[in-house]
Structure formats: C-alpha cells, structure tokens
Scaffold this motif. Structure first.
Motif, PDB file in Angstrom:
ATOM      1  N   ASP A 186       0.920  -1.372  -0.029  1.00  0.00           N
ATOM      2  CA  ASP A 186       0.046   0.057   0.232  1.00  0.00           C
ATOM      3  C   ASP A 186       0.873   1.315   0.040  1.00  0.00           C
ATOM      4  OD1 ASP A 186      -2.129   1.596   0.038  1.00  0.00           O
ATOM      5  OD2 ASP A 186      -2.787   1.274   2.015  1.00  0.00           O
ATOM      6  N   PRO A 187       1.777   1.395  -0.977  1.00  0.00           N
ATOM      7  CA  PRO A 187       2.548   2.728  -1.021  1.00  0.00           C
ATOM      8  C   PRO A 187       1.700   4.036  -1.281  1.00  0.00           C
ATOM      9  CG  PRO A 187       2.959   1.292  -2.995  1.00  0.00           C
ATOM     10  CD  PRO A 187       2.129   0.491  -2.156  1.00  0.00           C
ATOM     11  N   GLN A 188       0.280   3.648  -1.878  1.00  0.00           N
ATOM     12  CA  GLN A 188      -0.291   4.970  -2.025  1.00  0.00           C
ATOM     13  C   GLN A 188      -0.704   5.662  -0.820  1.00  0.00           C
ATOM     14  OE1 GLN A 188      -1.399   5.845  -5.635  1.00  0.00           O
ATOM     15  NE2 GLN A 188      -1.479   7.743  -4.234  1.00  0.00           N
ATOM     16  N   SER A 235       1.274  -1.883   5.199  1.00  0.00           N
ATOM     17  CA  SER A 235       0.947  -2.751   4.375  1.00  0.00           C
ATOM     18  C   SER A 235      -0.376  -3.025   4.673  1.00  0.00           C
ATOM     19  CB  SER A 235       1.824  -4.042   4.710  1.00  0.00           C
ATOM     20  OG  SER A 235       3.156  -3.671   4.521  1.00  0.00           O
ATOM     21  N   ARG A 236      -1.197  -3.923   3.931  1.00  0.00           N
ATOM     22  CA  ARG A 236      -2.530  -4.237   4.050  1.00  0.00           C
ATOM     23  C   ARG A 236      -2.510  -6.169   4.481  1.00  0.00           C
ATOM     24  NH1 ARG A 236      -6.668  -1.095   2.528  1.00  0.00           N
ATOM     25  NH2 ARG A 236      -6.048   0.793   0.900  1.00  0.00           N
ATOM     26  N   MET A 237      -1.248  -6.574   4.158  1.00  0.00           N
ATOM     27  CA  MET A 237      -1.089  -7.869   4.653  1.00  0.00           C
ATOM     28  C   MET A 237       0.489  -8.048   4.934  1.00  0.00           C
ATOM     29  SD  MET A 237      -1.900 -10.583   1.676  1.00  0.00           S
ATOM     30  CE  MET A 237      -3.465  -9.998   1.245  1.00  0.00           C
ATOM     31  N   GLU A 238       1.085  -8.718   6.005  1.00  0.00           N
ATOM     32  CA  GLU A 238       2.293  -8.819   6.595  1.00  0.00           C
ATOM     33  C   GLU A 238       2.231  -9.986   7.354  1.00  0.00           C
ATOM     34  OE1 GLU A 238       5.047  -7.823   5.743  1.00  0.00           O
ATOM     35  OE2 GLU A 238       4.634  -5.782   4.751  1.00  0.00           O
ATOM     36  N   SER A 295       0.359   0.171  10.047  1.00  0.00           N
ATOM     37  CA  SER A 295      -1.378  -0.024   9.758  1.00  0.00           C
ATOM     38  C   SER A 295      -1.518  -1.181  10.799  1.00  0.00           C
ATOM     39  CB  SER A 295      -1.382  -0.512   8.427  1.00  0.00           C
ATOM     40  OG  SER A 295      -0.437  -1.667   7.762  1.00  0.00           O
ATOM     41  N   ARG A 296      -2.898  -1.131  11.272  1.00  0.00           N
ATOM     42  CA  ARG A 296      -3.258  -1.948  12.301  1.00  0.00           C
ATOM     43  C   ARG A 296      -3.774  -3.262  11.502  1.00  0.00           C
ATOM     44  NH1 ARG A 296      -4.710  -2.121  17.735  1.00  0.00           N
ATOM     45  NH2 ARG A 296      -4.480   0.182  17.958  1.00  0.00           N
ATOM     46  N   PRO A 347      -5.405   0.768   8.428  1.00  0.00           N
ATOM     47  CA  PRO A 347      -5.179   0.620   6.952  1.00  0.00           C
ATOM     48  C   PRO A 347      -5.712   1.491   5.681  1.00  0.00           C
ATOM     49  CG  PRO A 347      -5.388  -1.503   8.096  1.00  0.00           C
ATOM     50  CD  PRO A 347      -6.127  -0.499   9.088  1.00  0.00           C
ATOM     51  N   GLY A 348      -4.767   1.952   5.082  1.00  0.00           N
ATOM     52  CA  GLY A 348      -5.605   2.778   3.859  1.00  0.00           C
ATOM     53  C   GLY A 348      -5.896   4.347   4.254  1.00  0.00           C
TER      54      GLY A 348
END
Length: 319
Positions: free
Chosen positions: A157-159, A225-228, A247-248, A266-267
């Motif tokens: 999620d670099p945006q 990140s959206r997933m790690e 991000s939580r 996130p986001g």
C-alpha cells in the motif's frame, strides 16, 4: 547434525532483495555452523536429496514441497508461512492449502499468525520471530526523515504513504520511500507525487545495508501494508532505535503488541499524516513509541531466532 544437508527453497533470490530472500539468507547463516545449507528456487526429483527441506511460502514453493514429500515421505519438510500465503493464499488456493498438510511442521513469524490456521494444524506450528543485528541509533536531524521501506506493490500500500505526504502540516518533515517499482503504475504515481510535493522523495531500490544505514538516521519508519506475515523492516527499525508507525493489521500487531501507540487504520492517509505530524511535534509521544519499541527488541535478537530455529531443526532431523 553437523553432517546434515538442509535445502532452503526460496521463491526470491538476492536480486529481488525482498523479505523472503532476507529470511532465506539469514537462516542459512544461522544453520551453517552446524549443517550444510543450500538455497535454491525449487526442488525436483533428481536433485540432491537433503535431510531436511525448508520451503518458504505455501503457494510459491508448493511444487517443490509436493515433489519432495512425494519422493521422500520419510524425510522432514518445514514450511514457513511468510505473508501473502498466510493472509490470502491458504484461504483461496488449493495448492497453498495442500502445502499445509504436506509439511511435517509449520512456522509463522509472529503469534497472530496462528489465528489464520485451522485448529488441527496449530499443534505442528511454531512461532519464530525474525531478527536483525542491533545498530547504534543515530538521532535524526533536520530534515526529519520518515521512511517507508518496501517494493512498490499493492500489498505494501505505497499509495497511502504517497497520499499522506500531501497532507503533512509540519515543516521540515520529509517522507522517503525506498523500494523498486514492481508495479509500474505505482512507480508512475511515485514520480508524480515527488513532482507535486517537496515532502516526498522516492529513492528506488537500495542495497540492504545502505537501506539500514539510511533507516537508522530516520525519525520514524512507516509500514502501511494491507497484509504482512512478520515484516523484516519492523525488526530492522526496532533494532536501530527507530519507532514504527504501522497499519493496524494482524501481522503488524503480532510484531508490535496490542497496546502499541503507533497504529493507524489501513489505507487511511489522513490518520497516517496526523501520526507523522504528532510524532514530529509531540516529544512525549515519540518517546513513548521509542520505549515501546525498545521493549520489543529482545524478541528480535539474532541469538533468540537462531536458538529457536536450531531447536526446531534438531527435533525434525532426529524425531
């Protein structure tokens, strides 16, 4: 165990320089004192037969894991769930799910990873935190650099990081993004963001140690990140004395703890920008983040990772 041959199947090579490669190369170093360790992109019938196969990523290493367990069902195979496989593939992909059953043992990189697995598989699953050597902290000077480290792809999620750069209110804060544009469209957006705001710079891909040296001089590090699965960059920040804004998501909470003060949704670029502004203006807040990160550092010590890995490998080889 000194004569044992261990083969690590890594879907990434040194050229990609991503989390999977860092795990493979670090585990090779941890095990090399006691075993002969090789790394390769796969394994197939006719290849040299190791005493233990370690496969990284349930989907991307599925073919190698299947070939090995079919050909040598009497030999152990260890599957390491590294991120997208744990939080996406095993819920959607039959080959990834089959890998869970084929493996003699499983590893997740932080305790929240256990929640993603069927209850029947948790007894054969082990939690091993990754590690990084400590670097002496270098207290940041103006400009205050906040780094995001990770190749430009949707999962990272670099945006959100780019959008936050447009919303920063504190003078002298600069957002640095280190990573290659695996998604060309995201690379174009990074260049456009850099042209549009002086607060954002995209540095592209850097060698691993150059990245760590840059990181240790930063005010904070962002992981959006959206997933790690259990991010190396969190460990490298913590062991360099650099607080994390995260991000939580489950993978990040598993690394930093439920009560960590530096989470954002996130986001949510506005929430991230507000955290960055607060970290730059509120000394008490940034000191709290540093204390919380310092309290986690012992989990990420190389000696701890090596000891847990050697114990697991020893149990698999001599079960």
């Amino acid at each position: 165990m000194a004569s044992a041959h261990i083969h690590i199947v890594s879907p990434a090579s040194a050229r990609e320089n991503n989390g999977n490669w860092q795990t493979a190369s670090r585990w090779q170093r941890h095990l090399a004192r006691d075993c002969r360790v090789t790394i390769g992109p796969g394994w197939q019938a006719g290849d040299p037969v190791p005493d233990l196969l370690i496969a990284l990523h349930a989907r991307r290493s599925a073919a190698a894991l299947a070939a090995f367990t079919d050909a040598h069902p009497d030999r152990p195979a260890l599957l390491v769930l590294t991120g997208t496989d744990l939080y996406r593939d095993i819920h959607e992909d039959d080959t990834a799910r089959a890998s869970l059953e084929r493996a003699t043992a499983l590893v997740v990189l932080q305790p929240r990873g256990l929640d993603e697995l069927p209850a029947a598989l948790r007894p054969k699953t082990h939690v091993i935190y990754q590690s990084a050597p400590r670097l002496r902290p270098a207290r940041p000077r103006a400009p205050l650099d906040v780094a995001m480290i990770g190749h430009l792809r949707a999962e990272k999620d670099p945006q959100t990081f780019m959008d936050a750069a447009r919303l920063i209110h504190t003078p002298g804060v600069r957002l640095l993004h280190i990573g290659a544009a695996l998604d060309p469209a995201l690379g174009q957006r990074a260049r456009a963001t850099q042209d549009a705001t002086r607060a954002y710079r995209w540095l592209g891909a850097l060698p691993h140690m150059a990245t760590r040296r840059r990181l240790r001089r930063c005010h904070a590090m962002v992981i959006a990140s959206r997933m790690e699965g259990g991010a190396n960059v969190i460990i490298e920040a913590v062991t360099s004395g650099v607080p994390v804004l995260a991000s939580r998501i489950a993978g990040n909470v598993g690394m930093l703890g439920d009560d960590y003060a530096g989470y954002f949704a996130p986001g949510n670029a506005a929430a991230l920008a507000a955290l960055i502004d607060r970290s730059a203006r509120d000394v008490g807040f940034i000191m709290r983040l540093r204390r919380q990160c310092a309290a986690r550092a012992r989990l990420f010590a190389p000696g701890a990772e090596r000891a847990h890995l050697l114990e697991l490998v020893d149990n698999l080889l001599f079960r």
